[in-house]
Every structure is written in structure tokens, then in C-alpha cells.
Design an enzyme around this catalytic site. Structure first.
Site, PDB file in Angstrom:
ATOM      1  N   ASP A  13      34.359  36.302  46.778  1.00 44.61           N
ATOM      2  CA  ASP A  13      33.179  36.466  47.632  1.00 44.61           C
ATOM      3  C   ASP A  13      32.969  35.226  48.500  1.00 44.61           C
ATOM      4  OD1 ASP A  13      30.932  37.621  48.670  1.00 44.61           O
ATOM      5  OD2 ASP A  13      29.685  37.366  46.894  1.00 44.61           O
ATOM      6  N   GLY A  14      32.399  35.451  49.680  1.00 40.75           N
ATOM      7  CA  GLY A  14      32.003  34.317  50.531  1.00 40.75           C
ATOM      8  C   GLY A  14      32.824  34.158  51.801  1.00 40.75           C
ATOM      9  N   ASN A  15      33.676  35.122  52.103  1.00 38.91           N
ATOM     10  CA  ASN A  15      34.486  35.013  53.331  1.00 38.91           C
ATOM     11  C   ASN A  15      33.599  34.959  54.571  1.00 38.91           C
ATOM     12  OD1 ASN A  15      36.697  35.332  51.684  1.00 38.91           O
ATOM     13  ND2 ASN A  15      37.143  37.425  52.304  1.00 38.91           N
ATOM     14  N   ARG A  26      33.245  36.863  61.202  1.00 35.47           N
ATOM     15  CA  ARG A  26      33.453  37.158  59.775  1.00 35.47           C
ATOM     16  C   ARG A  26      34.926  37.446  59.462  1.00 35.47           C
ATOM     17  NH1 ARG A  26      29.582  38.548  56.499  1.00 35.47           N
ATOM     18  NH2 ARG A  26      30.893  40.087  55.485  1.00 35.47           N
ATOM     19  N   HIS A  30      37.977  36.557  56.341  1.00 40.58           N
ATOM     20  CA  HIS A  30      38.871  37.443  55.583  1.00 40.58           C
ATOM     21  C   HIS A  30      40.327  37.016  55.758  1.00 40.58           C
ATOM     22  CE1 HIS A  30      35.473  39.869  54.655  1.00 40.58           C
ATOM     23  NE2 HIS A  30      35.338  40.405  55.846  1.00 40.58           N
ATOM     24  N   SER A  58      35.771  47.258  47.842  1.00 37.38           N
ATOM     25  CA  SER A  58      35.004  48.063  46.884  1.00 37.38           C
ATOM     26  C   SER A  58      34.641  49.420  47.489  1.00 37.38           C
ATOM     27  CB  SER A  58      33.725  47.329  46.478  1.00 37.38           C
ATOM     28  OG  SER A  58      32.771  47.430  47.505  1.00 37.38           O
ATOM     29  N   THR A  59      34.218  50.347  46.612  1.00 37.05           N
ATOM     30  CA  THR A  59      33.789  51.670  47.091  1.00 37.05           C
ATOM     31  C   THR A  59      32.561  51.529  48.000  1.00 37.05           C
ATOM     32  OG1 THR A  59      32.659  51.870  44.945  1.00 37.05           O
ATOM     33  CG2 THR A  59      34.687  53.119  45.205  1.00 37.05           C
ATOM     34  N   LEU A 124      54.088  37.793  36.301  1.00 38.99           N
ATOM     35  CA  LEU A 124      52.682  38.165  36.539  1.00 38.99           C
ATOM     36  C   LEU A 124      52.571  39.577  37.133  1.00 38.99           C
ATOM     37  CD1 LEU A 124      49.626  37.060  37.001  1.00 38.99           C
ATOM     38  CD2 LEU A 124      50.370  36.758  39.358  1.00 38.99           C
TER      39      LEU A 124
HETATM   40  C1  FPP Z   1      33.783  39.231  50.172  1.00 41.93           C
HETATM   41  O1  FPP Z   1      33.357  38.340  51.159  1.00 41.93           O
HETATM   42  C2  FPP Z   1      35.117  39.663  50.401  1.00 41.93           C
HETATM   43  C3  FPP Z   1      35.490  40.944  50.622  1.00 41.93           C
HETATM   44  C4  FPP Z   1      34.586  42.084  50.699  1.00 41.93           C
HETATM   45  C5  FPP Z   1      36.873  41.311  50.844  1.00 41.93           C
HETATM   46  C6  FPP Z   1      37.876  40.479  50.121  1.00 41.93           C
HETATM   47  C7  FPP Z   1      39.013  40.335  51.021  1.00 41.93           C
HETATM   48  C8  FPP Z   1      39.829  39.262  51.090  1.00 41.93           C
HETATM   49  C9  FPP Z   1      39.757  38.124  50.182  1.00 41.93           C
HETATM   50  C10 FPP Z   1      40.869  39.178  52.129  1.00 41.93           C
HETATM   51  C11 FPP Z   1      41.804  40.307  52.149  1.00 41.93           C
HETATM   52  C12 FPP Z   1      42.494  40.521  50.880  1.00 41.93           C
HETATM   53  C13 FPP Z   1      43.797  40.759  50.760  1.00 41.93           C
HETATM   54  C14 FPP Z   1      44.373  41.079  49.457  1.00 41.93           C
HETATM   55  C15 FPP Z   1      44.712  40.696  51.897  1.00 41.93           C
HETATM   56  P1  FPP Z   1      32.117  38.753  52.052  1.00 41.93           P
HETATM   57  O2  FPP Z   1      32.661  39.323  53.310  1.00 41.93           O
HETATM   58  O3  FPP Z   1      31.219  39.666  51.279  1.00 41.93           O
HETATM   59  O4  FPP Z   1      31.455  37.374  52.295  1.00 41.93           O
HETATM   60  P2  FPP Z   1      29.888  37.069  52.461  1.00 41.93           P
HETATM   61  O5  FPP Z   1      29.222  37.501  51.180  1.00 41.93           O
HETATM   62  O6  FPP Z   1      29.841  35.592  52.662  1.00 41.93           O
HETATM   63  O7  FPP Z   1      29.421  37.850  53.647  1.00 41.93           O
END
Ligand code: FPP
Length: 226
Positions: A13-15, A26, A30, A58-59, A124
Site C-alpha cells: 500500500d502507498g503507491n 498516481r 504503481h 483486489s476485487t 520460492l
Molecule cells: C496500493 O497503493 C497498491 C495497489 C492497489 C496496487 C498494487 C500494485 C503494485 C504494487 C504495482 C503493480 C504490481 C505488479 C505485480 C506489477 P494505493 O494506490 O492504494 O496507494 P495510496 O493508498 O497511497 O493511494
């Protein structure tokens, strides 16, 4: 005392916040997050972790703006295309959990292809949760049992979850400072140790993972006993 966890699961979380803090879109978060997926996977492989499950989509993530969802789908396609040699070089098996039938035919094909091509790898297992929701997974498992007239018990439910081939989660990590599970592996985390880090996922690295594992190794896991 517990040693290195057999199964680590991470809510990445936190991208979005990472990107916003840097004045970027945003999607840049990612993109950076995908690089960290690779680093952490390789690191877990070197540590001898058996299963690493990562919450990639997620769904509930379909409710995000259309452009962000489209970007994530394209990012996944690119990721799998570039990742296959890395799985093979590092003896990593890839498996998906979740209902991937909602993805485009081409993405489903790439996912199946990477699963097939890495199926003989013995190190793994990297498990990506894709269109995954724990309630959806449990509901699908119970429906299968009902329609095949099987007894509803814990063993049969476990055997019909997407994670049937993997052991329960030992260590659950969530980054970004949020303290919640968000419909992730609810059944499989019944006795997992939990660790919540304030680091935003694109800043997470192997040193921090080592520190978390070292903290985990000091925890006394009693599984409801004394
Ligand atoms: C949450 O951050 C992250 C996601 C919903 C997606 C996770 C995706 C990745 C780590 C990258 C792609 C993955 C692969 C395997 C290629 P957020 O967008 O909810 O961040 P925020 O809470 O700060 O808005």
C-alpha cells in the site's frame, strides 16, 4: 521462537501517496511499486522463504478511476512479459490467486502461460493476488463444496480455496501506515503474525524486510495454546 517465515504475505500500500508526495501522477507510484515487487521477490527467494503472496489487485480496485485501472492492467501485462526470464533464472514458481476470469483474455493467457512455464521451478513460489478478495474466495470455495455435495468443514474449505497448495500465512505485512486487512487472506491469516510499516510501498526495501523478519523471529507463536 519462530525462525524465517515459510509464508510471507504483503499488502503493498502507498503507491498513490508516494507519487503525490513527489508531485507525480498516481500511476508513477504503481510503476515504481512494480520494481519493488521484483526486488522483494528476489530477496525472499535468497532468504529461502517458500511462499510470498502479494496483493496486486483486489476485487474492490475496479472502483478506481477507469484510467488508473487500465494503467494497472497494462502494467501487469508488461510485468509478466518482462518477468518470465527472471522467474526462470531464480528458480521461482509463479501462481495467481483470485478470479482472473474478469481480466481481458490476453492478460488471462499471459498469466496462465507464466504459471505453466514456471510450474517446474522448485524454489520460492511467488503468488500474486489478482482480482482477489478473501470473501469472494471463501464464497467460491463453499459453493464448490455445496454443488459437489461435500461436507462443509475446515479441511474441505481449505482444500477448495485458491491457496489450497500453500501453507497458511506466517507473517503478514502491510505498508503505508494503514492498520487493516482489507479482505486479504482472512482464512489463511488466522494465526499469522502481523507487522504494519509506515513506509510507502515504493520505498520499501530488503533491509526493512530483514528487520521485520528479525522481529518476527523473536515472537512467541502459540497458535491458541500456552
Ligand atoms: C496500493 O497503493 C497498491 C495497489 C492497489 C496496487 C498494487 C500494485 C503494485 C504494487 C504495482 C503493480 C504490481 C505488479 C505485480 C506489477 P494505493 O494506490 O492504494 O496507494 P495510496 O493508498 O497511497 O493511494
Amino acid at each position: 521462537m519462530s525462525s524465517c517465515p515459510n509464508h510471507i504475505a504483503i499488502i503493498m500500500d502507498g503507491n498513490g501517496r508516494w507519487a503525490k508526495n513527489k508531485g507525480l501522477k498516481r500511476t508513477a507510484g504503481h510503476e515504481e511499486g512494480a520494481k519493488v515487487v521484483r526486488d522483494i521477490t528476489k530477496h525472499c527467494s535468497l532468504l529461502g522463504v517458500k511462499y510470498l503472496t502479494l496483493y496486486a489487485f483486489s476485487t474492490e480496485n475496479w472502483t478506481r478511476p477507469k484510467l488508473e485501472v487500465e494503467f494497472l492492467m497494462k502494467l501487469l501485462e508488461r510485468y509478466f512479459k518482462s518477468e518470465l526470464p527472471i522467474y526462470l533464472e531464480n528458480n521461482i514458481k509463479f501462481r495467481a490467486i483470485g478470479d482472473i476470469s474478469k481480466f481481458s483474455k490476453s492478460l488471462q493467457k499471459i498469466i496462465k502461460d507464466v504459471e505453466d512455464k514456471t510450474s517446474n521451478m522448485s524454489g520460492l513460489t511467488q503468488i500474486l493476488a489478482l482480482n482477489y478478495g478473501s470473501r469472494d474466495e471463501i464464497t467460491r470455495a463453499v459453493s464448490k463444496l455445496v454443488s459437489s455435495n461435500q461436507t462443509i468443514n475446515e479441511e474441505n474449505i481449505s482444500l477448495n480455496l485458491d491457496t489450497a497448495d500453500f501453507s497458511d500465512v506466517d507473517l503478514l505485512i502491510r505498508t503505508s501506515g494503514e492498520v487493516r486487512i482489507s479482505n486479504f487472506l482472512l482464512w489463511q491469516c488466522a494465526y499469522s503474525e502481523m507487522f504494519f510499516s509506515s513506509t510507502l510501498w515504493p520505498d520499501f526495501n530488503s533491509n526493512e524486510l530483514d528487520e521485520i523478519i528479525s522481529d518476527y523471529s523473536l515472537r512467541d507463536r502459540r497458535f491458541g495454546g500456552v
